[in-house]
Design a protein around this motif. Structure first.
Motif, PDB file in Angstrom:
ATOM      1  N   ASN A  77       0.828  -1.211   0.000  1.00  0.00           N
ATOM      2  CA  ASN A  77       0.000   0.000   0.000  1.00  0.00           C
ATOM      3  C   ASN A  77       0.861   1.258   0.000  1.00  0.00           C
ATOM      4  OD1 ASN A  77      -2.475  -1.382   0.005  1.00  0.00           O
ATOM      5  ND2 ASN A  77      -2.512  -1.515   2.239  1.00  0.00           N
ATOM      6  N   THR A  78       1.880   1.256  -0.836  1.00  0.00           N
ATOM      7  CA  THR A  78       2.838   2.355  -0.839  1.00  0.00           C
ATOM      8  C   THR A  78       3.206   2.771  -2.258  1.00  0.00           C
ATOM      9  OG1 THR A  78       3.779   1.587   1.257  1.00  0.00           O
ATOM     10  CG2 THR A  78       5.088   3.136  -0.032  1.00  0.00           C
ATOM     11  N   VAL A  79       3.294   4.072  -2.473  1.00  0.00           N
ATOM     12  CA  VAL A  79       3.784   4.654  -3.715  1.00  0.00           C
ATOM     13  C   VAL A  79       5.075   5.397  -3.407  1.00  0.00           C
ATOM     14  CG1 VAL A  79       3.339   6.364  -5.511  1.00  0.00           C
ATOM     15  CG2 VAL A  79       1.534   4.793  -4.812  1.00  0.00           C
ATOM     16  N   TYR A  80       6.038   5.295  -4.303  1.00  0.00           N
ATOM     17  CA  TYR A  80       7.339   5.903  -4.097  1.00  0.00           C
ATOM     18  C   TYR A  80       7.640   6.944  -5.166  1.00  0.00           C
ATOM     19  CZ  TYR A  80       7.888   1.602  -1.388  1.00  0.00           C
ATOM     20  OH  TYR A  80       7.716   0.561  -0.500  1.00  0.00           O
ATOM     21  N   LEU A  81       8.471   7.890  -4.804  1.00  0.00           N
ATOM     22  CA  LEU A  81       9.005   8.844  -5.759  1.00  0.00           C
ATOM     23  C   LEU A  81      10.514   8.872  -5.573  1.00  0.00           C
ATOM     24  CD1 LEU A  81       8.308  10.950  -7.972  1.00  0.00           C
ATOM     25  CD2 LEU A  81       8.424  12.684  -6.170  1.00  0.00           C
ATOM     26  N   GLN A  82      11.231   8.248  -6.489  1.00  0.00           N
ATOM     27  CA  GLN A  82      12.681   8.250  -6.467  1.00  0.00           C
ATOM     28  C   GLN A  82      13.170   9.500  -7.180  1.00  0.00           C
ATOM     29  OE1 GLN A  82      14.950   5.999  -5.035  1.00  0.00           O
ATOM     30  NE2 GLN A  82      16.409   7.611  -5.570  1.00  0.00           N
ATOM     31  N   MET A  83      13.912  10.326  -6.483  1.00  0.00           N
ATOM     32  CA  MET A  83      14.385  11.591  -7.014  1.00  0.00           C
ATOM     33  C   MET A  83      15.901  11.564  -7.109  1.00  0.00           C
ATOM     34  SD  MET A  83      11.875  14.246  -4.977  1.00  0.00           S
ATOM     35  CE  MET A  83      12.604  13.853  -3.383  1.00  0.00           C
ATOM     36  N   ASN A  84      16.414  11.680  -8.318  1.00  0.00           N
ATOM     37  CA  ASN A  84      17.844  11.693  -8.563  1.00  0.00           C
ATOM     38  C   ASN A  84      18.264  13.033  -9.152  1.00  0.00           C
ATOM     39  OD1 ASN A  84      18.037   8.937  -7.783  1.00  0.00           O
ATOM     40  ND2 ASN A  84      17.568   8.267  -9.873  1.00  0.00           N
ATOM     41  N   SER A  85      19.555  13.298  -9.104  1.00  0.00           N
ATOM     42  CA  SER A  85      20.109  14.542  -9.647  1.00  0.00           C
ATOM     43  C   SER A  85      19.321  15.753  -9.167  1.00  0.00           C
ATOM     44  CB  SER A  85      20.127  14.480 -11.178  1.00  0.00           C
ATOM     45  OG  SER A  85      20.891  13.391 -11.639  1.00  0.00           O
ATOM     46  N   LEU A  86      19.103  15.813  -7.884  1.00  0.00           N
ATOM     47  CA  LEU A  86      18.283  16.879  -7.310  1.00  0.00           C
ATOM     48  C   LEU A  86      18.914  18.250  -7.504  1.00  0.00           C
ATOM     49  CD1 LEU A  86      17.102  15.055  -4.107  1.00  0.00           C
ATOM     50  CD2 LEU A  86      15.602  16.060  -5.843  1.00  0.00           C
ATOM     51  N   LYS A  87      18.052  19.226  -7.729  1.00  0.00           N
ATOM     52  CA  LYS A  87      18.452  20.606  -7.937  1.00  0.00           C
ATOM     53  C   LYS A  87      17.820  21.481  -6.863  1.00  0.00           C
ATOM     54  CE  LYS A  87      18.291  19.858 -12.942  1.00  0.00           C
ATOM     55  NZ  LYS A  87      17.671  20.313 -14.218  1.00  0.00           N
ATOM     56  N   PRO A  88      18.417  22.634  -6.573  1.00  0.00           N
ATOM     57  CA  PRO A  88      17.810  23.532  -5.593  1.00  0.00           C
ATOM     58  C   PRO A  88      16.368  23.890  -5.920  1.00  0.00           C
ATOM     59  CG  PRO A  88      20.045  24.217  -6.022  1.00  0.00           C
ATOM     60  CD  PRO A  88      19.738  23.119  -7.010  1.00  0.00           C
ATOM     61  N   GLU A  89      16.026  23.976  -7.198  1.00  0.00           N
ATOM     62  CA  GLU A  89      14.666  24.299  -7.583  1.00  0.00           C
ATOM     63  C   GLU A  89      13.667  23.177  -7.299  1.00  0.00           C
ATOM     64  OE1 GLU A  89      17.062  24.192 -11.549  1.00  0.00           O
ATOM     65  OE2 GLU A  89      17.463  24.608  -9.427  1.00  0.00           O
ATOM     66  N   ASP A  90      14.153  22.014  -6.891  1.00  0.00           N
ATOM     67  CA  ASP A  90      13.268  20.932  -6.472  1.00  0.00           C
ATOM     68  C   ASP A  90      12.796  21.115  -5.031  1.00  0.00           C
ATOM     69  OD1 ASP A  90      13.417  19.417  -8.904  1.00  0.00           O
ATOM     70  OD2 ASP A  90      15.382  18.674  -8.270  1.00  0.00           O
ATOM     71  N   THR A  91      13.354  22.072  -4.334  1.00  0.00           N
ATOM     72  CA  THR A  91      12.962  22.341  -2.958  1.00  0.00           C
ATOM     73  C   THR A  91      11.486  22.706  -2.889  1.00  0.00           C
ATOM     74  OG1 THR A  91      15.172  23.068  -2.286  1.00  0.00           O
ATOM     75  CG2 THR A  91      13.313  23.844  -0.971  1.00  0.00           C
ATOM     76  N   ALA A  92      10.739  21.960  -2.090  1.00  0.00           N
ATOM     77  CA  ALA A  92       9.296  22.176  -1.989  1.00  0.00           C
ATOM     78  C   ALA A  92       8.706  21.233  -0.956  1.00  0.00           C
ATOM     79  CB  ALA A  92       8.617  21.937  -3.338  1.00  0.00           C
TER      80      ALA A  92
END
Length: 122
Positions: A77-92
């Motif tokens: 019962n889980t959904v994931y969001l794998q985030m790579n190569s993160l940028k400062p504009e991804d801050t939220a």
């Protein structure tokens, strides 16, 4: 009734990776389309990614395409969001969202989590 709880948000350096989780309660979760939205300070909430109930269809915002991957494990019962190569504009503040429809309605479905904060330092 499905309830969503996000987790995994933290401070990370630019170029790093992070995996967010959206844990759901409710026996009908597996048939819901689930997605992620985010909202940065002073900006409107924006769509990030979504995944169909079967996990066979995904869709991403252009700003994260090629860097983020959405997936789900219905047995957990889980959904994931794998985030790579993160940028400062991804801050939220990242929100999990769900709807009992083939795709998420414009602006998201009716079920929302409380959000998890992702901060990317430069």
């Amino acid at each position: 009734q499905v309830r969503l709880v996000e987790s995994g948000g933290r401070l990370v350096q630019a170029g790093g990776s992070l995996r967010l989780s959206c844990a759901a309660s409710g026996r009908t979760f597996s048939r819901y389309t689930v997605g992620w939205f985010r909202q940065a300070p002073g900006k409107e909430r924006e769509f990030v990614a979504e995944i169909s109930w079967s996990g066979t269809r995904t869709y991403y915002a252009d700003s994260v395409k090629g860097r983020f991957t959405i997936s789900r494990d219905n047995a957990k019962n889980t959904v994931y969001l794998q985030m790579n190569s993160l940028k400062p504009e991804d801050t939220a503040l990242y929100y999990c969202n769900a709807a009992s429809s083939d795709i998420l309605p414009t602006g998201g479905g009716s079920i929302w989590g409380q959000g998890t904060q992702v901060t990317v330092s430069s």
